[in-house]
Design a protein around this motif. Sequence first.
Motif, short mmCIF file in Angstrom:
data_model
loop_
_atom_site.label_atom_id
_atom_site.label_comp_id
_atom_site.label_asym_id
_atom_site.label_seq_id
_atom_site.Cartn_x
_atom_site.Cartn_y
_atom_site.Cartn_z
N LEU A 86 0.93 -1.39 0.04
CA LEU A 86 0.06 -0.08 0.07
C LEU A 86 0.84 1.19 -0.03
O LEU A 86 0.55 2.20 -0.75
CB LEU A 86 -0.96 0.03 1.00
CG LEU A 86 -2.03 -1.01 1.13
CD1 LEU A 86 -2.48 -1.15 2.42
CD2 LEU A 86 -2.95 -0.70 0.17
N LEU A 87 1.81 1.20 0.73
CA LEU A 87 2.83 2.29 0.73
C LEU A 87 3.65 2.71 -0.44
O LEU A 87 3.71 3.68 -0.98
CB LEU A 87 4.10 2.29 2.01
CG LEU A 87 3.09 2.71 3.26
CD1 LEU A 87 4.27 2.14 4.53
CD2 LEU A 87 2.76 3.82 3.62
N ILE A 88 4.04 1.41 -1.29
CA ILE A 88 4.70 1.55 -2.33
C ILE A 88 3.76 2.00 -3.44
O ILE A 88 3.95 3.05 -4.07
CB ILE A 88 5.15 0.02 -2.86
CG1 ILE A 88 6.38 -0.45 -1.96
CG2 ILE A 88 5.56 0.05 -4.30
CD1 ILE A 88 6.77 -1.57 -1.98
N HIS A 89 2.54 1.59 -3.31
CA HIS A 89 1.38 2.34 -4.55
C HIS A 89 1.08 3.78 -4.28
O HIS A 89 1.13 4.33 -5.09
CB HIS A 89 0.33 1.51 -4.25
CG HIS A 89 0.11 0.18 -5.16
ND1 HIS A 89 1.13 -0.99 -4.82
CD2 HIS A 89 -0.66 -0.26 -6.15
CE1 HIS A 89 0.93 -1.74 -5.92
NE2 HIS A 89 -0.10 -1.29 -6.52
N ILE A 90 1.25 4.22 -2.98
CA ILE A 90 0.78 5.43 -2.91
C ILE A 90 1.81 6.54 -3.15
O ILE A 90 1.62 7.82 -3.51
CB ILE A 90 0.20 5.88 -1.27
CG1 ILE A 90 -0.53 7.06 -0.97
CG2 ILE A 90 1.77 5.98 -0.40
CD1 ILE A 90 -1.94 6.79 -1.74
N ILE A 91 3.15 5.94 -3.22
CA ILE A 91 4.25 6.76 -3.80
C ILE A 91 4.45 6.55 -5.31
O ILE A 91 4.25 7.69 -5.93
CB ILE A 91 5.47 6.22 -2.99
CG1 ILE A 91 5.56 6.71 -1.53
CG2 ILE A 91 6.76 7.23 -3.66
CD1 ILE A 91 6.44 6.05 -0.71
N PHE A 92 4.27 5.28 -5.82
CA PHE A 92 4.58 4.87 -7.19
C PHE A 92 3.67 5.35 -8.16
O PHE A 92 3.82 5.64 -9.28
CB PHE A 92 5.33 3.58 -7.05
CG PHE A 92 6.93 3.87 -6.38
CD1 PHE A 92 7.85 4.77 -7.18
CD2 PHE A 92 7.06 3.41 -5.15
CE1 PHE A 92 9.03 4.93 -6.63
CE2 PHE A 92 8.11 3.69 -4.64
CZ PHE A 92 9.41 4.23 -5.28
N LEU B 255 -4.21 4.99 -13.81
CA LEU B 255 -5.05 6.05 -14.16
C LEU B 255 -6.47 6.12 -13.35
O LEU B 255 -7.00 7.20 -13.45
CB LEU B 255 -5.00 6.47 -15.66
CG LEU B 255 -3.67 6.51 -16.32
CD1 LEU B 255 -3.98 6.82 -17.59
CD2 LEU B 255 -2.72 7.48 -15.64
N TYR B 256 -7.01 4.98 -13.05
CA TYR B 256 -8.45 4.84 -12.67
C TYR B 256 -8.71 4.21 -11.26
O TYR B 256 -8.99 4.78 -10.39
CB TYR B 256 -9.39 4.48 -13.92
CG TYR B 256 -10.67 4.29 -13.33
CD1 TYR B 256 -11.49 5.50 -13.31
CD2 TYR B 256 -11.16 3.19 -12.97
CE1 TYR B 256 -12.84 5.50 -13.04
CE2 TYR B 256 -12.52 3.10 -12.56
CZ TYR B 256 -13.51 4.20 -12.52
OH TYR B 256 -14.63 3.98 -12.03
N THR B 257 -8.48 2.91 -11.56
CA THR B 257 -8.66 2.17 -10.26
C THR B 257 -8.11 2.42 -8.90
O THR B 257 -8.55 2.54 -8.10
CB THR B 257 -8.41 0.74 -10.57
OG1 THR B 257 -9.02 0.27 -11.83
CG2 THR B 257 -8.99 -0.42 -9.62
N PHE B 258 -6.59 2.77 -9.00
CA PHE B 258 -5.91 3.14 -7.84
C PHE B 258 -6.45 4.48 -7.27
O PHE B 258 -6.58 4.52 -6.23
CB PHE B 258 -4.30 3.02 -7.97
CG PHE B 258 -3.63 3.24 -6.59
CD1 PHE B 258 -3.71 2.14 -5.46
CD2 PHE B 258 -3.38 4.56 -6.38
CE1 PHE B 258 -3.12 2.66 -4.36
CE2 PHE B 258 -2.47 4.76 -5.24
CZ PHE B 258 -2.52 3.84 -3.99
N PRO B 259 -6.41 5.44 -8.13
CA PRO B 259 -6.91 6.68 -7.57
C PRO B 259 -8.38 6.64 -7.16
O PRO B 259 -8.67 7.08 -6.02
CB PRO B 259 -7.03 7.64 -8.90
CG PRO B 259 -5.86 6.83 -9.64
CD PRO B 259 -5.84 5.69 -9.43
N LYS B 260 -9.22 5.89 -7.76
CA LYS B 260 -10.53 5.61 -6.95
C LYS B 260 -10.26 4.85 -5.72
O LYS B 260 -11.16 5.14 -4.73
CB LYS B 260 -11.48 4.68 -8.13
CG LYS B 260 -12.70 4.22 -7.62
CD LYS B 260 -13.45 3.47 -8.56
CE LYS B 260 -14.80 3.04 -8.05
NZ LYS B 260 -15.54 2.03 -9.02
#
Length: 117
Positions: free
Chosen positions: A24-30, A96-101
Amino acid sequence: MRIDELLKWQWDGYSKFHQSRSNLLIHIIFVPLFVIGFILFLVSLVFLKWPLMLSALLLMVVSFALQGVGHGKEQYSAVPFSGFKNAVLRIIFEQLYTFPKFVLTGEWYKAFVKSSA
């Protein structure tokens, strides 16, 4: 699979594949870095700025690769890509869509709070 079906499928399983605190931390940064790379790539394509284009591609590749490292820390492995088109669509839509959502709906925070250190 149609795009709306792909988006629904991706969203329905998203929480299952994003439970590890480190992932989750990797995703919020990268993911944001991937998005910046994607935008820079499009801009460089319009203005034919080859060095910027290569830098943007490198940023996208490194960002995605590091997210892959994060997924390696998950209890459930990601569903393998079924081909090149499937890979490109899933990557672009996730970034561009799913993670920002996932972030904007508060699901990222819920997953982060539930995750162990």
